[in-house]
Design a protein around this motif. Structure first.
Motif, PDB file in Angstrom:
ATOM      1  N   LYS A  78       0.823  -1.214   0.000  1.00 16.07           N
ATOM      2  CA  LYS A  78       0.000   0.000   0.000  1.00 16.07           C
ATOM      3  C   LYS A  78       0.856   1.262   0.000  1.00 16.07           C
ATOM      4  O   LYS A  78       1.957   1.278   0.523  1.00 16.07           O
ATOM      5  N   GLY A  79       0.333   2.330  -0.568  1.00 17.42           N
ATOM      6  CA  GLY A  79       1.013   3.620  -0.536  1.00 17.42           C
ATOM      7  C   GLY A  79       2.262   3.648  -1.407  1.00 17.42           C
ATOM      8  O   GLY A  79       2.585   2.684  -2.095  1.00 17.42           O
ATOM      9  N   ILE A  80       2.899   4.802  -1.390  1.00 13.54           N
ATOM     10  CA  ILE A  80       4.146   4.960  -2.138  1.00 13.54           C
ATOM     11  C   ILE A  80       5.185   3.981  -1.602  1.00 13.54           C
ATOM     12  O   ILE A  80       5.855   3.277  -2.362  1.00 13.54           O
ATOM     13  N   VAL A  81       5.313   3.926  -0.277  1.00 12.18           N
ATOM     14  CA  VAL A  81       6.327   3.054   0.318  1.00 12.18           C
ATOM     15  C   VAL A  81       6.066   1.595  -0.045  1.00 12.18           C
ATOM     16  O   VAL A  81       6.993   0.853  -0.373  1.00 12.18           O
ATOM     17  N   GLY A  82       4.802   1.198   0.030  1.00 13.59           N
ATOM     18  CA  GLY A  82       4.458  -0.181  -0.291  1.00 13.59           C
ATOM     19  C   GLY A  82       4.794  -0.506  -1.740  1.00 13.59           C
ATOM     20  O   GLY A  82       5.277  -1.598  -2.057  1.00 13.59           O
ATOM     21  N   ASN A 100      -2.105   8.719  -7.277  1.00 17.37           N
ATOM     22  CA  ASN A 100      -3.136   7.941  -6.583  1.00 17.37           C
ATOM     23  C   ASN A 100      -2.601   6.793  -5.730  1.00 17.37           C
ATOM     24  O   ASN A 100      -3.341   6.150  -5.012  1.00 17.37           O
ATOM     25  N   ARG A 101      -1.273   6.551  -5.791  1.00 17.77           N
ATOM     26  CA  ARG A 101      -0.697   5.546  -4.886  1.00 17.77           C
ATOM     27  C   ARG A 101      -0.513   6.109  -3.480  1.00 17.77           C
ATOM     28  O   ARG A 101      -0.366   5.382  -2.514  1.00 17.77           O
ATOM     29  N   PHE A 102      -0.471   7.402  -3.391  1.00 15.07           N
ATOM     30  CA  PHE A 102      -0.212   8.058  -2.106  1.00 15.07           C
ATOM     31  C   PHE A 102      -1.404   7.910  -1.172  1.00 15.07           C
ATOM     32  O   PHE A 102      -2.545   8.180  -1.546  1.00 15.07           O
ATOM     33  N   THR A 103      -1.146   7.445   0.027  1.00 14.83           N
ATOM     34  CA  THR A 103      -2.220   7.399   1.015  1.00 14.83           C
ATOM     35  C   THR A 103      -2.053   8.628   1.892  1.00 14.83           C
ATOM     36  O   THR A 103      -0.951   8.936   2.309  1.00 14.83           O
ATOM     37  N   HIS A 104      -3.136   9.309   2.149  1.00 17.55           N
ATOM     38  CA  HIS A 104      -3.031  10.570   2.890  1.00 17.55           C
ATOM     39  C   HIS A 104      -3.028  10.361   4.396  1.00 17.55           C
ATOM     40  O   HIS A 104      -2.998  11.306   5.156  1.00 17.55           O
ATOM     41  N   GLU A 105      -3.077   9.075   4.800  1.00 14.40           N
ATOM     42  CA  GLU A 105      -3.298   8.804   6.216  1.00 14.40           C
ATOM     43  C   GLU A 105      -2.244   9.390   7.134  1.00 14.40           C
ATOM     44  O   GLU A 105      -2.550   9.902   8.202  1.00 14.40           O
ATOM     45  N   ILE A 106      -0.982   9.290   6.688  1.00  7.61           N
ATOM     46  CA  ILE A 106       0.075   9.767   7.575  1.00  7.61           C
ATOM     47  C   ILE A 106       0.047  11.287   7.692  1.00  7.61           C
ATOM     48  O   ILE A 106       0.193  11.846   8.775  1.00  7.61           O
ATOM     49  N   ASP A 107      -0.206  11.956   6.583  1.00  9.34           N
ATOM     50  CA  ASP A 107      -0.357  13.414   6.623  1.00  9.34           C
ATOM     51  C   ASP A 107      -1.518  13.792   7.532  1.00  9.34           C
ATOM     52  O   ASP A 107      -1.438  14.740   8.307  1.00  9.34           O
ATOM     53  N   ARG A 108      -2.581  13.032   7.455  1.00 11.34           N
ATOM     54  CA  ARG A 108      -3.748  13.322   8.273  1.00 11.34           C
ATOM     55  C   ARG A 108      -3.397  13.177   9.752  1.00 11.34           C
ATOM     56  O   ARG A 108      -3.804  13.974  10.590  1.00 11.34           O
ATOM     57  N   PHE A 133      13.251   3.948   2.109  1.00 12.47           N
ATOM     58  CA  PHE A 133      13.612   5.296   2.512  1.00 12.47           C
ATOM     59  C   PHE A 133      12.679   6.285   1.837  1.00 12.47           C
ATOM     60  O   PHE A 133      12.494   6.205   0.626  1.00 12.47           O
ATOM     61  N   GLU A 134      12.130   7.192   2.578  1.00 14.62           N
ATOM     62  CA  GLU A 134      11.312   8.226   1.962  1.00 14.62           C
ATOM     63  C   GLU A 134      11.845   9.592   2.363  1.00 14.62           C
ATOM     64  O   GLU A 134      11.866   9.914   3.556  1.00 14.62           O
ATOM     65  N   ALA A 135      12.267  10.380   1.368  1.00 12.56           N
ATOM     66  CA  ALA A 135      12.666  11.762   1.638  1.00 12.56           C
ATOM     67  C   ALA A 135      11.555  12.654   1.110  1.00 12.56           C
ATOM     68  O   ALA A 135      10.991  12.383   0.051  1.00 12.56           O
TER      69      ALA A 135
HETATM   70  C1  SIN Z   1       3.220   6.690   1.298  1.00  7.13           C
HETATM   71  O1  SIN Z   1       2.171   6.567   0.679  1.00  7.13           O
HETATM   72  O2  SIN Z   1       4.308   6.354   0.860  1.00  7.13           O
HETATM   73  C2  SIN Z   1       3.220   7.251   2.639  1.00  7.13           C
HETATM   74  C3  SIN Z   1       1.901   7.442   3.094  1.00  7.13           C
HETATM   75  C4  SIN Z   1       1.663   8.836   3.545  1.00  7.13           C
HETATM   76  O3  SIN Z   1       2.617   9.613   3.664  1.00  7.13           O
HETATM   77  O4  SIN Z   1       0.487   9.121   3.856  1.00  7.13           O
END
Ligand code: SIN
Ligand code: C2E
Ligand code: SIN
Ligand code: FE
Length: 386
Positions: A78-82, A100-108, A133-135
């Motif tokens: 799931k998400g970008i990382v997934g 659309n791969r980005f999940t907004h949950e963490i930002d929320r 790794f996410e920058a």
């Molecule tokens: C991600 O989708 O890679 C991270 C999720 C997020 O930042 O909400």
């Protein structure tokens, strides 16, 4: 800055990075350290290191939530990382909210507004993906090709450090569990509340070590090693160990041997932790003024670990009921410790004990009742071993 200057600058930071990362063995601290370095090297706003948990098939990371850090978990895939974890491909995204791969949950959750994301897989030497790794948010600009190369390089440097720390963590947890099992076996005969007593010794010793200003690593070592201090009691006959009353001088001479037995059981160990435990077992009844046993060591001749455990041990023994004595009030026990400053105990250790006394008292109060709540790693153990 020209591109050449910028690259040179980054190279310097990278060289430093390798050194910094290879020294930290605590996984949590290592991940924080890596994130900090990445932010400095890439000039970005945020960096998250996601670690793949193969048992749950999730990627977890610690993120800042106000002053605290909280653990977030993203399902694998799931998400970008997934996406990066499953594909093994680097993703360089200019505007996350358009993807659309980005999940907004963490930002929320964090209230953070993600714009650009550069995500690279974290691969171990064997080429297996162990995380991502996410920058995020490089000052207004998108991440460029240089950034991609740098983050991939950092990721390969970091992966071995992370694997090491993971190994080290599982090692010390299983070591800790083994130690508690051993110690409980050794001591269950003379105290119904062995488990509580051992956890007290463990926590008090670590607290005093912190109060003394010893490095965190040493405090942790002591937390793990101190429960073994009386392991030599396995060699003492029931008739003496369980005697419901005062020991005769001959019996006490026999009793004193638990120090020598303990040191012998723990001698010649490979592990640093067991070497410390050996010193503690052998010297926790030595006294600062030289009147203790078995060797009559004085002051600095007594290992610092043993000088600390000695205070923790006597305080807890006084506060607990024994077959040969009723329990004391903690305040009275504290006064006794203070009186013995410079006699039985190292003055510096007594001062440290006094500084952390409120915390010791909290720990004491917590397990004085029926339930015992110990934070952190001991809770884990508690679940596994008793
Ligand atoms: C991600 O989708 O890679 C991270 C999720 C997020 O930042 O909400
Ligand atoms: P322990 O019961 O865990 O006690 C550890 C240490 O706490 C003792 O070391 C002593 O320094 C201190 N301590 C415990 N109770 C008292 C007390 O009532 N007053 C004072 N002033 N200090 C106290 P120590 O004396 O070297 O004893 C080592 C171990 O020998 C004890 O471990 C216990 O297992 C055993 N032991 C000592 N005295 C007796 C006794 O009279 N009867 C029995 N059955 N066992 C004893
Ligand atoms: C530790 O748990 O502190 C490491 C074990 C060791 O140094 O042997
Ligand atoms: Fe002892």
């Amino acid at each position: 800055m020209t591109r050449a200057e910028e690259l040179e600058n980054r190279l310097k930071l990278l060289v430093n990075f390798g050194g910094v990362v290879s020294k930290e063995t605590n996984l949590g601290k290592l991940l924080e350290l890596i994130a900090e370095q990445v932010k400095a090297i890439l000039g970005c706003d945020r960096c998250s290191v996601f670690i793949l948990d193969r048992q749950t098939n999730e990627l977890w990371a610690k993120v800042a939530l106000g002053m605290q850090r909280t653990e977030i978990r993203v399902p694998y895939g799931k998400g970008i990382v997934g996406h990066v974890a499953t594909s093994g491909q680097t993703l360089n995204i200019q505007d996350a909210y358009q993807d659309n791969r980005f999940t907004h949950e963490i930002d929320r959750l964090t209230g953070y507004r993600t714009r650009s994301i550069l995500a690279v897989p974290l691969k171990n030497v064997g080429g297996h993906i162990i995380g991502v790794f996410e920058a995020m948010n490089k000052g207004g600009m998108p991440f460029n090709v240089d950034d991609e190369g740098i983050l991939q390089l950092i990721s390969s440097l970091a992966a071995s450090g992370i694997e090491n720390a993971q190994l080290y963590e599982s090692l010390s947890k299983s070591q800790l569990e083994t130690i508690y099992r051993l110690a409980v076996t050794a001591e269950y005969r003379d105290q119904q509340d062995t488990a509580v007593h051992l956890r007290h010794i463990s926590e008090y010793s670590a607290l005093i070590a912190q109060g003394l200003g010893l490095p965190e690593r040493e405090a942790e070592n002591l937390r793990y090693a101190s429960p073994l201090h009386d392991i030599g009691k396995v060699g003492i006959a029931d008739a003496i160990l369980l005697k419901p009353g005062k020991l005769t001088p001959e019996e006490f001479e026999e009793m004193k041997k638990h120090t020598v037995y303990g040191a012998k059981i723990l001698s010649n160990a490979e592990s640093n932790l067991l070497q410390i435990a050996c010193k503690v077992a052998g010297s926790h009844h030595e006294k600062f003024d030289g009147t203790g046993y078995p060797a009559g060591l004085k002051a600095e001749q007594i290992p610092i670990y043993a000088r600390i455990v000695s205070v923790a041990d006597v305080f807890d023994a006084l506060c607990a009921q024994r077959v040969y004595k009723p329990k004391w009030d903690p305040e009275k026990a504290r006064e006794y410790i203070m009186e013995e400053k410079g006699k039985a105990f190292d003055p510096a250790v007594v001062e440290a004990f006094d500084r952390v006394f409120v915390d010791i008292l909290k720990m004491h109060a917590m397990s004085d009742g029926k339930t015992t709540i110990i934070p952190g790693i001991t809770k884990e153990l508690h679940r596994h071993s008793y």
